[in-house]
Design an enzyme around this catalytic site. Structure first.
Site, PDB file in Angstrom:
ATOM      1  CB  VAL A 168      -1.035  -0.025   1.249  1.00  0.00           C
ATOM      2  CG1 VAL A 168      -2.045  -0.939   1.110  1.00  0.00           C
ATOM      3  CG2 VAL A 168      -0.030  -0.252   2.538  1.00  0.00           C
TER       4      VAL A 168
ATOM      5  N   GLY B   4       3.948  -3.038   5.568  1.00  0.00           N
ATOM      6  CA  GLY B   4       4.669  -2.660   3.920  1.00  0.00           C
ATOM      7  C   GLY B   4       3.838  -3.399   2.875  1.00  0.00           C
ATOM      8  CD  GLU B   5       3.408  -8.362   1.789  1.00  0.00           C
ATOM      9  OE1 GLU B   5       2.638  -9.240   2.383  1.00  0.00           O
ATOM     10  OE2 GLU B   5       4.359  -8.824   1.322  1.00  0.00           O
ATOM     11  CG  MET B   6      -2.542  -6.523   1.863  1.00  0.00           C
ATOM     12  SD  MET B   6      -3.200  -7.991   2.036  1.00  0.00           S
ATOM     13  CE  MET B   6      -4.668  -7.793   0.923  1.00  0.00           C
TER      14      MET B   6
END
Ligand code: HEC
Ligand code: HEC
Length: 342
Positions: A92, A134-136
């Protein structure tokens, strides 16, 4: 047979080429079954279509991310063999991650999940990305609040677990089980190579047959074997020649980051090679830009072998024959259709 001398390998294998007849029972690689057979005979799990349907919905649902921009499929695009077509993933708000996105196809065959094997199964794996900043960058409480306002999703949840009462709240394990069950359906049988294994000698080219023989003869099958052609052990990248000359930080430490054990330094889960022709760029660091390059590197770093161009080409032809079908269509055709619609 292992080829110790690169030159010997060249003269023996290329000059007088042979390949052994296929004996399906004795081959180091086996065919992938159909979905229901896979659940019941291989995984010994009940196949529950309502859970799979919910999992499919969740896999494609951007509400799993904090700003509703990313779903699992944003990084694991099923039209593109379950990957993001990048060297490393982007989470994201455009955050560029440190490591290459592996495919979700056939991940159900892996003995553990992630490059370093830090998740023991698909349920544990699916808990990772929604919570990873760092992802969702979300969490299950936030996700459940959003999803529980959606009648369609709630009806799917009740259909998946008809005996459960969800009026008092929803444990995240139900979301995780549904996602994992959907992923267990992402297996890709019916590759040309499977047809060859099952007795159709015309299913793959002569070049691919020779490539398979080489793949066995030089020792690739020591690590890449079984139904998924990998996914069954941790092995050091750079076992025979150093791969990490100067670059030894972060994700390159591999399994060492989990165990702290020197023995595990630079150990990674051996990736499954099903559909590998479609999942580039390759390696955990996304550095290998062509399949030929990846094969050549494997010869070099894992086997101390300088494969000739002809040998690399044959092995690549074999690897291409591992491209299978999802929902009755070759992943190659699915990808071509998606690319031409872009
Ligand atoms: C931002 C991109 C991104 C998103 C979103 C994402 N993934 Fe991943 N996925 C990755 C990367 C990168 C890895 C490898 C990470 C590692 O090994 O440290 C991975 C690894 C995996 C693996 C392990 C495969 C293997 O061979 O070890 C599975 C399974 C998986 N993801 C499923 C999911 C599911 C299910 C979701 C949604 C809940 C999801 N991913 C969301 C990028 C993403
Ligand atoms: C000693 C074990 C071992 C041997 C032998 C081996 N490999 Fe690998 N292979 C691995 C590991 C570990 C990786 C993951 C590398 C990484 O972490 O980036 C890998 C990665 C690959 C990849 C890239 C997959 C991807 O999704 O990025 C290909 C292609 C491959 N191997 C083909 C071969 C071929 C062809 C041979 C024989 C010439 C071979 N391997 C021999 C362990 C091995």
């Amino acid at each position: 047979m292992t080829q110790a001398e690169p030159e010997a390998a060249e003269s023996v294998v290329v000059e007088s080429f042979h390949y052994d007849p296929i004996q399906a029972d004795a081959e180091p690689i086996q065919s992938i079954p159909g979905v229901e057979e896979f659940f019941e005979d291989y995984l010994e799990l009940d196949y529950e279509p309502a859970r799979v349907a919910l999992g499919k919905q969740l896999f494609h649902d951007t509400r799993l991310s904090n700003d509703n921009t990313l779903s699992c499929s944003s990084c694991h695009d099923l039209r593109y063999a379950g990957i993001d077509r990048s060297a490393t993933a982007t989470g994201v708000r455009g955050q560029v991650g440190p490591i290459n996105t592996p495919t979700v196809f056939n991940s159900a065959f892996n003995f553990s999940q992630f490059w370093d094997g830090r998740a023991s199964d698909l349920e544990a794996q699916a808990d990772g990305p929604p919570n990873a900043g760092g992802e969702m960058d979300s969490n299950w409480e936030e996700i459940t609040t959003k999803l529980s306002q959606d009648k369609v999703v709630m009806d799917m949840l009740s259909a998946a677990w008809p005996d459960e009462d969800f009026s008092e709240g929803i444990d995240s394990r139900f979301w995780l089980e549904a996602i994992a069950d959907f992923e267990r359906t992402l297996i890709t049988p019916a590759a040309p190579f499977d047809q060859y294994l099952q007795g159709d000698p015309s299913a793959i080219s002569e070049e691919a047959k020779q490539g398979y023989q080489l793949f066995k003869d030089v020792g690739c099958t020591e690590c890449h074997n079984g139904m998924a052609v990998g996914g069954k052990s941790f092995q050091r990248l750079g076992r025979k020649r150093p791969y990490f000359n100067s670059h030894t930080g972060g994700v390159d430490l591999g399994r060492f980051n989990i165990t702290g054990d020197e023995e595990d330094r630079h150990n990674f889960k051996v990736p499954a090679l099903r559909n590998v022709a479609l999942t580039g760029p390759w390696f955990h660091d996304g550095t290998q830009e062509s399949l030929s390059e990846a094969v050549r590197s494997m010869g070099e770093f894992q086997l101390d072998l300088d494969l000739s161009d002809g040998q690399v080409q044959r092995i690549v032809a074999f690897l291409v024959s591992l491209t299978g079908e999802y929902e009755g269509r070759s992943l190659r055709d699915v990808q071509n259709t998606a690319a031409s619609n872009q």
